[in-house]
Design an enzyme around this catalytic site. Structure first.
Site, PDB file in Angstrom:
ATOM      1  N   THR A   9       0.889  -1.391   0.052  1.00 10.99           N
ATOM      2  CA  THR A   9       0.023  -0.016   0.061  1.00 10.99           C
ATOM      3  C   THR A   9       0.847   1.212  -0.069  1.00 10.99           C
ATOM      4  OG1 THR A   9      -1.577   1.330   1.031  1.00 10.99           O
ATOM      5  CG2 THR A   9      -0.263   0.102   2.333  1.00 10.99           C
ATOM      6  N   ASN A  11      -0.851   4.190   1.403  1.00 10.94           N
ATOM      7  CA  ASN A  11      -1.637   4.748   2.306  1.00 10.94           C
ATOM      8  C   ASN A  11      -0.687   4.812   3.786  1.00 10.94           C
ATOM      9  OD1 ASN A  11      -3.215   5.013   4.638  1.00 10.94           O
ATOM     10  ND2 ASN A  11      -5.007   4.614   3.363  1.00 10.94           N
ATOM     11  N   LYS A  14      -2.239   3.483   6.873  1.00 16.06           N
ATOM     12  CA  LYS A  14      -1.970   2.090   7.127  1.00 16.06           C
ATOM     13  C   LYS A  14      -0.698   1.436   7.300  1.00 16.06           C
ATOM     14  CE  LYS A  14      -5.923   0.535   4.011  1.00 16.06           C
ATOM     15  NZ  LYS A  14      -6.416  -0.323   2.893  1.00 16.06           N
ATOM     16  N   ASP A  74      -7.258  -5.979   2.542  1.00 12.34           N
ATOM     17  CA  ASP A  74      -8.471  -5.210   1.545  1.00 12.34           C
ATOM     18  C   ASP A  74      -9.572  -5.303   2.871  1.00 12.34           C
ATOM     19  OD1 ASP A  74      -9.584  -3.948  -0.486  1.00 12.34           O
ATOM     20  OD2 ASP A  74     -10.965  -5.745  -0.832  1.00 12.34           O
ATOM     21  N   SER A  75      -9.945  -4.037   3.144  1.00 11.66           N
ATOM     22  CA  SER A  75     -11.091  -3.759   4.318  1.00 11.66           C
ATOM     23  C   SER A  75     -11.980  -2.715   3.621  1.00 11.66           C
ATOM     24  CB  SER A  75     -10.209  -3.064   5.427  1.00 11.66           C
ATOM     25  OG  SER A  75      -9.614  -1.915   5.124  1.00 11.66           O
ATOM     26  N   TYR A 159     -13.541   5.935   6.813  1.00 10.10           N
ATOM     27  CA  TYR A 159     -14.846   6.307   7.552  1.00 10.10           C
ATOM     28  C   TYR A 159     -14.786   6.355   9.099  1.00 10.10           C
ATOM     29  CZ  TYR A 159     -16.590   4.832   2.823  1.00 10.10           C
ATOM     30  OH  TYR A 159     -16.774   4.584   1.828  1.00 10.10           O
ATOM     31  N   LYS A 180      -7.819   1.875  19.490  1.00  3.59           N
ATOM     32  CA  LYS A 180      -8.380   1.358  18.294  1.00  3.59           C
ATOM     33  C   LYS A 180      -7.669  -0.036  17.716  1.00  3.59           C
ATOM     34  CE  LYS A 180      -9.224   2.837  13.392  1.00  3.59           C
ATOM     35  NZ  LYS A 180      -8.487   3.730  12.418  1.00  3.59           N
TER      36      LYS A 180
END
Length: 205
Positions: A9, A11, A14, A74-75, A159, A180
Site C-alpha cells: 500500500t 497509504n 495503514k 483489503d478492508s 470512515y 483502536k
C-alpha cells in the site's frame, strides 16, 4: 536479524498502523516497508469479488514484482441498511479512489432517513501474506458498530469519523491509536496473521 516485509500500500495511515501492531506482536522481528520504496510499480487492480480475493491478489502481485514477502489487506465498511455496501467498493464509493470526505458524505446521504436502531454496520478486514515461493495465508476480522449522523473526531482515516464502535460513545476517529488497534478489524486481522508471518518468514532462512 529482521526480515524485510513489503506492505502493499501507499497509504501512510495503514503503513504506520501495521508497523505499530507488528512491532507490538514481534518487536524487532520485521522491517516493514511500503510501496513508496517502489515508485515504479503500478497499483494493483482490485477486481476481486471478495475482500480475500483482493487482498491476496495485491500481496501476490507485489511479492512477485519485488521478490519480497508481501502482506496486503483489503478492508471496507459494510452497512446493514445498504445491504452490506459499500463493502469492497469502500475506497471508491463516491467515484474517486481514496476521497475519504466524499465517500463519507455519500454514506451519510444514503442513510438520511434511517433511524438510529437501523444504522448498524461493521468494518471487515482480510490480511493476506504471500511469499515468493507461492505460500500464502489469510486472516479475516470484523469491527462491529453503528453509523453516526455526522462526522465526529479527527483521528484515523476513511470512515472512522462516522463509525461508533459497539460499547463506546465516541467515534473511532476519537480513539487513540492504541485503543483502536486493540479492537479494530485491521488490528485483529493483523494480530491473527502475525504468528503465521513470523513462522513463514523464519522458514525462508
Amino acid at each position: 536479524m529482521a526480515h524485510t516485509l513489503l506492505l502493499a500500500t501507499r497509504n501512510k495511515g495503514k503503513i504506520e498502523e501495521f508497523r505499530r501492531i507488528l512491532e507490538a506482536v514481534a518487536p524487532g522481528a520485521i522491517n516493514l516497508i511500503g510501496l513508496e520504496e517502489f515508485p515504479e510499480l503500478h497499483d494493483v487492480v482490485e477486481d476481486g469479488s471478495t475482500f480475500e480475493e483482493n487482498a491476496l491478489k495485491k500481496a501476490r502481485e507485489m511479492s512477485l514484482a519485488t521478490g519480497l514477502p508481501a502482506i496486503a489487506d483489503d478492508s471496507g465498511l459494510c452497512v446493514d441498511a445498504l445491504n452490506g455496501d459499500p463493502g469492497i467498493y469502500s475506497a471508491r464509493w463516491a467515484g474517486n479512489h481514496g476521497d475519504d470526505a466524499a465517500n463519507t458524505a455519500k454514506v451519510l446521504e444514503q442513510l438520511t432517513n434511517i433511524n438510529d436502531e437501523d444504522r448498524g454496520a461493521h468494518f471487515t478486514c482480510v490480511a493476506a501474506l504471500y511469499l515468493p515461493d507461492g505460500r500464502s495465508h489469510c486472516e479475516e476480522a470484523r469491527f462491529e458498530g453503528w453509523i453516526l449522523h455526522e462526522p465526529v473526531g479527527d483521528r484515523g482515516f476513511g470512515y472512522d469519523p462516522i463509525f461508533r464502535p459497539n460499547g463506546l460513545d465516541i467515534s473511532s476517529a476519537q480513539m487513540s491509536a492504541e485503543d483502536k488497534d486493540a479492537i479494530s478489524h485491521r488490528g485483529k486481522s493483523l494480530r491473527s496473521i502475525a504468528p503465521h508471518v513470523i513462522t513463514l518468514l523464519n522458514s525462508l532462512g
